[in-house]
Enzyme design. Structure first.
Site, PDB file in Angstrom:
ATOM      1  CG  ASN A  30      -1.729   1.212   1.401  1.00 35.05           C
ATOM      2  OD1 ASN A  30      -1.808   2.041   0.500  1.00 35.05           O
ATOM      3  ND2 ASN A  30      -2.370   1.347   2.554  1.00 35.05           N
ATOM      4  CD1 TRP A  31       3.315   0.961  -2.970  1.00 37.89           C
ATOM      5  CD2 TRP A  31       3.629   2.319  -4.732  1.00 37.89           C
ATOM      6  NE1 TRP A  31       4.059   0.271  -3.897  1.00 37.89           N
ATOM      7  CE2 TRP A  31       4.266   1.080  -4.997  1.00 37.89           C
ATOM      8  CE3 TRP A  31       3.697   3.314  -5.709  1.00 37.89           C
ATOM      9  CZ2 TRP A  31       4.959   0.831  -6.182  1.00 37.89           C
ATOM     10  CZ3 TRP A  31       4.378   3.064  -6.900  1.00 37.89           C
ATOM     11  CH2 TRP A  31       5.010   1.837  -7.122  1.00 37.89           C
ATOM     12  CE  LYS A  32      -0.023   3.273   4.703  1.00 36.29           C
ATOM     13  NZ  LYS A  32       0.039   3.387   6.145  1.00 36.29           N
ATOM     14  CG  HIS A 118      -5.704   1.578   5.296  1.00 35.18           C
ATOM     15  ND1 HIS A 118      -5.252   2.557   6.162  1.00 35.18           N
ATOM     16  CD2 HIS A 118      -4.668   0.736   5.123  1.00 35.18           C
ATOM     17  CE1 HIS A 118      -3.997   2.307   6.480  1.00 35.18           C
ATOM     18  NE2 HIS A 118      -3.623   1.208   5.868  1.00 35.18           N
ATOM     19  CD  GLU A 120      -2.836   5.315   6.899  1.00 33.20           C
ATOM     20  OE1 GLU A 120      -2.820   5.359   5.652  1.00 33.20           O
ATOM     21  OE2 GLU A 120      -1.893   4.842   7.566  1.00 33.20           O
ATOM     22  CD  GLU A 190      -3.490  -2.988   7.342  1.00 26.68           C
ATOM     23  OE1 GLU A 190      -2.404  -3.233   6.806  1.00 26.68           O
ATOM     24  OE2 GLU A 190      -4.106  -1.936   7.178  1.00 26.68           O
ATOM     25  N   GLY A 196       2.338   1.842  10.821  1.00 27.28           N
ATOM     26  CA  GLY A 196       3.247   2.969  10.677  1.00 27.28           C
ATOM     27  C   GLY A 196       3.904   3.394  11.980  1.00 27.28           C
ATOM     28  CB  SER A 236       5.366  -1.995  11.972  1.00 25.43           C
ATOM     29  OG  SER A 236       4.826  -0.719  12.218  1.00 25.43           O
ATOM     30  N   GLY A 257       2.822  -1.338   4.283  1.00 20.99           N
ATOM     31  CA  GLY A 257       2.811   0.096   4.020  1.00 20.99           C
ATOM     32  C   GLY A 257       4.222   0.604   3.768  1.00 20.99           C
ATOM     33  N   GLY A 258       4.834   1.169   4.793  1.00 27.48           N
ATOM     34  CA  GLY A 258       6.141   1.818   4.653  1.00 27.48           C
ATOM     35  C   GLY A 258       7.184   0.993   3.916  1.00 27.48           C
TER      36      GLY A 258
HETATM   37  C1  PEP Z   1      -0.756  -0.142   6.199  1.00 30.77           C
HETATM   38  O1  PEP Z   1      -0.898   1.073   6.165  1.00 30.77           O
HETATM   39  O2  PEP Z   1      -1.599  -0.902   5.690  1.00 30.77           O
HETATM   40  C2  PEP Z   1       0.429  -0.676   6.864  1.00 30.77           C
HETATM   41  C3  PEP Z   1       0.458  -1.933   7.190  1.00 30.77           C
HETATM   42  O3  PEP Z   1       1.433   0.248   7.082  1.00 30.77           O
HETATM   43  P1  PEP Z   1       2.865  -0.064   7.714  1.00 30.77           P
HETATM   44  O4  PEP Z   1       3.381  -1.318   7.078  1.00 30.77           O
HETATM   45  O5  PEP Z   1       3.689   1.131   7.371  1.00 30.77           O
HETATM   46  O6  PEP Z   1       2.658  -0.229   9.170  1.00 30.77           O
END
Ligand code: PEP
Length: 274
Positions: A30-32, A118, A120, A190, A196, A236, A257-258
C-alpha cells in the site's frame, strides 16, 4: 507455544488452522499518498524487473496512488497485480459523483483489487463498517477482489476487547453477503497500533487473531469457505520480521505500508512469504 490470550479464545476448530492448499500467499504493497511520478515509475520498473526472482507461490499486488493505476495495470508483468487504495461505495458504474472512482471503472482499467476500510480511511474520512460494506458490495458487483481491513485500537487491546471489536467489524462489514458472493474476499488484519508505528504484533498475537477471524467467518458462512479465505497481516511488517509473522498457520501474507516503498525491502518481504 501458548498465546497470552488463548484462555479467552472461544473454541476453535483445529482443522481450520492448517494452511489450506487453495490459499495462495499474497504480499500487497500500500503506497498510500507517496511517490511523485518519476519515483513511482522507478519503483514500479524495479518490481517488474525483479518479478522473475519472486517466488511463484506468492501473489504480489501493489496499490499505488490512483493516478498511476491504469498505466501500471497495462504495463505490469503478470506477476505484479495492481490494486486501488480505495473505491467508491456507489454501485453504479458511472454517475455524477465528483472525485469518486467506481469499482467498474477500476475493473475497466485492468485493476482487479481494491483496499477497503483501511484505518486511515476510517480515521481521516470517518468511514465505518456500514459504509465499508457498501464498498465491498460495489467491488463484488464489479468483479473486484476487496481487501477488507479490520483491526483494533491500542486501548481495545489493552482492555482485552480486541476480539470483540474485530468480530463486530466483521459482522457489520460482511452482513447480507453469501459465501458465494465473497469468493474473492481478502481480509487484512491490521491492528491500528501497529500501522506505521514500528510496533508489530508478535507472531503469536497475529496468528491468534487470524485464527479468530477465520473462526468468525466460519460461523457466519461455513468452515470450508472460511478455510479458503486469505487473511493478511498488516502493521510495521519489515524484511526482518516478515518470515516469522507469515509462519503463522492462518497468516497468508501481508499488507505492507512503509516497507513497500523501498523496492529491495518489498521484494525481501515477498520472498519471506514463501
Ligand atoms: C498499512 O498502512 O496498511 C500498513 C500496514 O502500514 P505499515 O506497514 O507502514 O505499518
Amino acid at each position: 507455544m501458548a498465546c497470552a490470550y488463548s484462555s479467552i479464545l472461544p473454541k476453535f476448530d483445529a482443522s481450520l488452522a492448517k494452511k489450506h492448499p487453495m490459499r495462495r500467499r499474497l504480499v500487497a504493497g500500500n503506497w498510500k499518498m507517496n511517490k511523485g511520478y518519476r519515483e513511482a515509475r522507478a519503483l514500479f520498473d524495479y518490481l517488474n524487473d525483479t518479478a522473475r526472482d519472486m517466488p511463484a507461490e506468492v501473489d504480489v499486488m501493489i496499490a499505488p496512488p490512483a493516478l498511476y493505476l491504469s498505466s501500471f495495470a497495462k504495463e505490469s508483468t503478470k506477476k505484479i497485480e495492481v490494486g486501488a487504495q480505495d473505491v467508491s461505495q456507489r454501485r453504479e458504474a458511472e454517475g455524477a459523483y465528483t472525485g469518486e472512482i467506481s469499482a467498474s471503472i477500476l475493473n475497466s482499467a485492468g485493476v482487479h483489487y481494491a483496499i477497503v476500510g483501511h484505518s486511515e480511511r476510517r480515521s481521516y474520512h470517518g468511514e465505518d463498517d456500514e459504509l465499508i460494506r457498501e464498498k465491498i458490495r460495489a467491488c463484488i458487483d464489479a468483479g473486484l477482489a476487496p481487501v477488507y481491513c479490520c483491526g483494533e485500537q491500542l486501548e481495545d487491546r489493552d482492555s482485552d476487547r480486541h476480539f470483540d471489536v474485530v468480530r463486530k467489524q466483521l459482522d457489520t462489514a460482511l452482513k447480507d453477503f453469501t459465501a458465494l458472493e465473497l469468493q474473492k474476499l481478502i481480509v487484512a488484519y491490521e491492528p491500528v497500533w501497529a500501522i506505521g508505528t514500528g510496533k508489530t504484533a508478535s507472531p503469536g498475537q497475529a496468528q491468534e487473531m487470524h485464527a479468530y477471524i477465520r473462526k468468525v467467518i466460519g460461523e457466519r458462512f461455513d468452515t470450508d469457505f472460511a478455510a479458503a479465505v486469505r487473511i493478511l497481516y498488516g502493521g510495521s511488517c519489515k524484511p526482518g520480521n516478515a518470515a516469522e509473522i507469515f509462519s503463522g498457520e492462518d497468516v497468508d501474507g501481508g499488507l505492507i505500508g512503509g516497507a513497500s516503498l523501498k523496492g529491495e525491502d518489498f521484494v525481501a518481504i515477498i520472498k519471506a512469504g514463501l
